[in-house]
Design an enzyme around this catalytic site. Structure first.
Site, PDB file in Angstrom:
ATOM      1  N   LYS A  92      11.893 -22.478  10.001  1.00 57.88           N
ATOM      2  CA  LYS A  92      12.498 -23.490  10.364  1.00 57.88           C
ATOM      3  C   LYS A  92      12.615 -24.124  11.869  1.00 57.88           C
ATOM      4  O   LYS A  92      12.582 -23.014  12.953  1.00 57.88           O
ATOM      5  CB  LYS A  92      14.060 -23.083  10.316  1.00 57.88           C
ATOM      6  CG  LYS A  92      15.155 -24.246  10.865  1.00 57.88           C
ATOM      7  CD  LYS A  92      16.561 -23.634  10.861  1.00 57.88           C
ATOM      8  CE  LYS A  92      17.429 -24.562  11.571  1.00 57.88           C
ATOM      9  NZ  LYS A  92      19.153 -24.126  11.616  1.00 57.88           N
ATOM     10  N   ASP A 118      19.120 -28.696  17.866  1.00 57.96           N
ATOM     11  CA  ASP A 118      20.260 -29.221  16.996  1.00 57.96           C
ATOM     12  C   ASP A 118      21.610 -29.666  17.417  1.00 57.96           C
ATOM     13  O   ASP A 118      22.501 -28.592  18.091  1.00 57.96           O
ATOM     14  CB  ASP A 118      20.425 -27.849  16.204  1.00 57.96           C
ATOM     15  CG  ASP A 118      21.289 -28.242  14.716  1.00 57.96           C
ATOM     16  OD1 ASP A 118      21.641 -29.366  14.812  1.00 57.96           O
ATOM     17  OD2 ASP A 118      21.812 -27.189  14.429  1.00 57.96           O
ATOM     18  N   LYS A 141      28.163 -30.594  16.999  1.00 57.89           N
ATOM     19  CA  LYS A 141      28.671 -29.551  17.405  1.00 57.89           C
ATOM     20  C   LYS A 141      29.457 -29.308  18.402  1.00 57.89           C
ATOM     21  O   LYS A 141      29.472 -30.417  19.535  1.00 57.89           O
ATOM     22  CB  LYS A 141      27.345 -28.712  17.882  1.00 57.89           C
ATOM     23  CG  LYS A 141      26.576 -28.312  16.448  1.00 57.89           C
ATOM     24  CD  LYS A 141      25.370 -27.347  17.244  1.00 57.89           C
ATOM     25  CE  LYS A 141      24.362 -26.799  15.932  1.00 57.89           C
ATOM     26  NZ  LYS A 141      25.071 -26.168  15.184  1.00 57.89           N
ATOM     27  N   ASP A 145      16.929 -23.131  17.864  1.00 55.80           N
ATOM     28  CA  ASP A 145      17.149 -23.451  16.562  1.00 55.80           C
ATOM     29  C   ASP A 145      15.766 -23.520  15.743  1.00 55.80           C
ATOM     30  O   ASP A 145      15.562 -23.852  14.581  1.00 55.80           O
ATOM     31  CB  ASP A 145      17.930 -24.499  16.385  1.00 55.80           C
ATOM     32  CG  ASP A 145      18.563 -24.330  14.886  1.00 55.80           C
ATOM     33  OD1 ASP A 145      18.880 -23.556  14.360  1.00 55.80           O
ATOM     34  OD2 ASP A 145      19.009 -25.494  14.478  1.00 55.80           O
ATOM     35  N   ASP A 195      25.115 -31.249  10.010  1.00 55.38           N
ATOM     36  CA  ASP A 195      24.799 -29.794  10.985  1.00 55.38           C
ATOM     37  C   ASP A 195      24.577 -28.679  10.009  1.00 55.38           C
ATOM     38  O   ASP A 195      23.796 -27.575  10.308  1.00 55.38           O
ATOM     39  CB  ASP A 195      26.325 -29.413  11.526  1.00 55.38           C
ATOM     40  CG  ASP A 195      25.658 -28.182  12.761  1.00 55.38           C
ATOM     41  OD1 ASP A 195      24.685 -28.351  13.042  1.00 55.38           O
ATOM     42  OD2 ASP A 195      26.603 -27.473  13.152  1.00 55.38           O
ATOM     43  N   GLU A 247      21.302 -28.910   8.407  1.00 56.27           N
ATOM     44  CA  GLU A 247      20.173 -29.641   8.667  1.00 56.27           C
ATOM     45  C   GLU A 247      18.938 -28.923   8.277  1.00 56.27           C
ATOM     46  O   GLU A 247      18.006 -29.116   7.520  1.00 56.27           O
ATOM     47  CB  GLU A 247      19.898 -30.280   9.777  1.00 56.27           C
ATOM     48  CG  GLU A 247      19.313 -29.681  10.893  1.00 56.27           C
ATOM     49  CD  GLU A 247      20.220 -28.212  11.470  1.00 56.27           C
ATOM     50  OE1 GLU A 247      19.650 -27.548  11.860  1.00 56.27           O
ATOM     51  OE2 GLU A 247      21.358 -28.535  11.332  1.00 56.27           O
ATOM     52  N   ARG A 302      18.508 -26.255   6.078  1.00 57.80           N
ATOM     53  CA  ARG A 302      18.195 -25.806   4.977  1.00 57.80           C
ATOM     54  C   ARG A 302      17.493 -27.165   4.191  1.00 57.80           C
ATOM     55  O   ARG A 302      17.071 -26.918   3.255  1.00 57.80           O
ATOM     56  CB  ARG A 302      19.464 -25.614   4.264  1.00 57.80           C
ATOM     57  CG  ARG A 302      20.583 -26.727   3.962  1.00 57.80           C
ATOM     58  CD  ARG A 302      21.979 -26.146   3.874  1.00 57.80           C
ATOM     59  NE  ARG A 302      22.647 -25.328   4.589  1.00 57.80           N
ATOM     60  CZ  ARG A 302      23.630 -24.726   4.832  1.00 57.80           C
ATOM     61  NH1 ARG A 302      24.353 -24.527   3.884  1.00 57.80           N
ATOM     62  NH2 ARG A 302      24.071 -23.955   5.869  1.00 57.80           N
TER      63      ARG A 302
END
Length: 500
Positions: free
Chosen positions: A265, A270, A277, A288, A347, A349, A351
Site C-alpha cells: 500500500k 492520507d 481525519k 501510510d 478514509d 482508501e 483497501r
C-alpha cells in the site's frame, strides 16, 4: 564492518571489548574466569574483587579500564538478565547498546566476545549485528547543519576455538543485505509527504533498481491505469494534484520455476479525503506508504540475494486528499476485476488501491502466491498493539510459514481470523461490496474486503498499522519508520518457494 575471529593466545588488540554477563554469573561467589579470553581473565578477577555496582540486569551497562591487559583500552559489560536465552529482541537490544557506547567513545576496533555464552550461533551474530545497524541508522538529510565525516567502526565477533564456524561469515553478509533493504524502506517512509510524492517514489524506484541484472521496473501512469480499468485506485487519487502510479518491480531468476507477488500500500499522504481525519497526529499519515516501502525494501534485498524464485513487487502509489474532484461517500466505482464497490468512507482508501493492485497482479503476473503489506486499519493496532502485525490468509500453510518467519526475523506477526461470516458485514444495497463494514472487527472486515479480489490464489494480508513506525520500548528501532516487513520476507523466501 563485521568480522569473525577466534580467541588468540597472544591477546586482543581492542579499543573496546564487549562481554555479556548474566545476573546468575555475577551473583556467584566463586566465579570461573577461564570462560573469558586469557588476556582479560586477570582484569575480570580484579574487577569482581573491587567493584560491586554491576548486577547483570538486562541492558545494564558498565564501562571500565583494564588494569593488566595493555592491548585492551576499555571493557564494556552488558547485563543479560537471568539468562542468555534469546527472544525476539534480546540480542538486538544488546547490539543497540554496543553501538550507542561506540558512538560515545568513538572506538574503531570493537570486539564482541561470545565465548562465555552457552551457544555461539549464526542467529546470535545476526541479531547483534541487526541491533548495531538499526542503532546506526539516522534520518538527518533534511537538517541544515554540516555532518562531520566519520570513520566506520569495525565489530569483530570473538568465538571460542571450538564454536567458530565458516557459516558465521555468511551470516554477517546476509545481515548487511537485509539491513540495506531495511534502510531503504525507512528512508522512503521517513521522507515528508511534500517530498515523497507518488512521482518522487516512482523516480527513486526506477533509479535504484536500474543497475541490477534480472530486474526491471514497469511504470503505469494515469493513462495506462485508465486503459487497464484500475478505477478504484484512480478514485482514491481524484482529489490530489499529484498523479497516481503503479510500479511493477520484476526480479526474474534464470533458475526459477515459481513466482511470488508482493503488494504494498503506497498512500503517500492520507488526509482521509472527504471523510477527513482529525488533525491530531495527522502528520504521521506520511507513514501510510510504509507497506509500499516494505515491498521496495524487500525487493532490494531480493535483487542482492538472488534467490531462485521470481519475485514481483507491486506498488500502487496515490495521495488521498479532499478537493473538488475527490471521491465522495456514496459513490460507486468499478474495480479492475469488474466488481463494483460502494464507497461508504473515503478514509478506507488503502483497501481500494490494494484491491486493484492485487487483482491486476493476479491477472497479469500469475504468481503462485501473493502477499500484501499495508498500514490498513487502526483496529489492528487496537487488537495487537505496536509489536505484532496482523496476519490474515486463506492458506494455513502460508499462514504458518509467515508466522514462523516472523518469529525468526523479529518482524512479529499474529494470526487473525478470516471466517466467511465476516464478509456479510460488507454487503451493499447497490453494489457488489461496500468498502467498510460495521463498527467492530474493522481489521478483519478490511482483510475480507481484500479477499474478495483474490479469487482462489494463495494469499496473505499483513496489516502493519501498529508496527510501521515509532514502536515503544524497543530501543534498537529508534524513532520514525521501522522498515517492518523486509526482514520478514528475507526469512520467508525459502518457505515461499516451496509453497508457490
Amino acid at each position: 564492518m563485521f568480522q569473525i575471529a577466534t580467541v588468540s593466545d597472544y591477546g586482543l588488540n581492542s579499543h573496546l571489548l564487549v562481554i555479556m554477563l548474566t545476573e546468575t554469573y555475577v551473583k556467584k561467589r566463586k566465579k570461573d574466569f577461564s570462560v573469558f579470553p586469557p588476556c582479560i581473565q586477570q582484569d575480570m578477577e580484579w574487577f569482581f574483587s573491587e567493584m560491586k555496582d554491576f548486577k547483570g540486569k538486562f541492558k545494564e551497562t558498565l564501562l571500565f579500564y583494564p588494569k593488566f591487559a595493555n592491548s585492551i583500552q576499555r571493557v564494556l559489560l552488558i547485563g543479560m538478565g537471568d539468562s542468555f536465552e534469546p527472544d525476539a529482541v534480546k540480542f538486538r537490544e544488546v547490539g543497540s547498546l554496543i553501538q550507542a557506547k561506540q558512538k560515545d567513545i568513538k572506538s574503531r576496533r570493537n570486539h564482541i566476545y561470545l565465548g562465555n555464552l552457552p551457544f555461539c550461533t549464526q542467529k546470535t551474530i545476526e541479531q547483534i549485528s541487526e541491533g548495531i545497524l538499526y542503532k546506526q541508522y539516522v534520518f538527518d538529510e533534511l537538517k541544515s547543519e554540516e555532518k562531520a565525516p566519520g570513520v566506520e567502526p569495525r565489530y569483530i565477533y570473538v568465538c571460542g576455538k571450538y564454536e567458530y564456524s565458516p557459516k558465521f561469515r555468511q551470516s554477517v553478509i546476509k545481515t548487511r543485505k537485509v539491513m540495506h533493504g531495511v534502510y531503504l524502506a525507512r528512508n522512503l517512509a521517513n521522507q515528508p509527504s511534500n517530498i515523497a510524492t507518488p512521482l518522487f517514489i516512482k523516480d527513486a524506484v526506477v533509479k535504484h533498481f536500474k543497475p541490477f541484472n534480472h530486474c526491471t521496473v514497469e511504470v503505469f501512469d494515469r493513462e495506462n491505469l485508465e486503459k487497464a480499468g484500475m478505477n478504484a485506485l484512480l478514485a482514491v487519487s481524484q482529489g490530489s494534484k499529484n498523479e497516481p502510479y503503479l510500479l511493477i518491480i520484476k526480479y526474474v531468476s534464470p533458475e526459477a520455476k515459481k513466482s511470488v507477488a508482493l503488494v504494498g500500500k503506497g498512500v503517500t499522504f492520507d488526509s482521509g479525503g472527504i471523510s477527513l481525519k482529525p488533525s491530531a497526529n495527522m502528520h504521521e499519515m506520511k507513514y501510510d506508504m510504509a507497506g509500499a516501502a516494505a515491498v521496495i525494501g524487500a525487493m532490494d534485498y531480493i535483487v542482492n540475494a538472488k534467490p531462485r524464485i521470481n519475485v514481483y513487487g507491486v506498488v500502487p502509489l496515490v495521495e488521498n486528499m479532499p478537493g473538488g474532484r475527490a471521491i465522495r461517500p456514496g459513490d460507486v466505482v468499478k474495480a479492475y476485476n469488474g466488481k463494483t464497490i460502494e464507497i461508504l468512507n473515503t478514509d478506507a482508501e488503502g483497501r481500494l488501491i490494494l484491491a486493484d493492485a492485487i487483482a491486476f497482479a493476479i491477472d497479469r503476473l500469475k504468481p503462485g502466491l501473493i502477499i500484501d503489506f499495508a498500514t490498513l486499519t487502526g483496529s489492528c493496532m487496537v487488537a495487537l498493539g505496536d509489536k505484532r502485525a496482523g496476519l490474515f490468509s486463506n492458506s494455513e500453510s502460508l499462514r504458518q510459514a509467515l508466522y514462523e518467519a516472523g518469529e525468526e526475523s523479529g518482524d512479529l506477526l499474529w494470526p487473525m481470523p478470516t471466517d466467511t461470516f465476516y464478509h456479510d458485514d460488507l454487503k451493499s444495497e447497490i453494489a457488489d461490496i461496500a468498502n467498510i463494514g460495521g463498527r467492530w472487527g474493522g481489521a478483519i472486515t478490511a482483510a475480507k474486503f481484500l479477499e474478495f479480489f483474490v479469487d482462489k490464489v494463495t494469499w496473505a494480508h499483513i496489516d502493519m498499522a501498529g508496527t510501521a513506525n515509532d514502536i515503544k520500548h524497543f530501543d534498537f528501532l529508534g524513532k520514525g519508520a521501522t522498515g517492518f516487513g523486509v526482514r520478514l520476507i528475507a526469512a520467508a523466501l525459502k518457505k515461499l518457494n516451496k509453497l508457490a
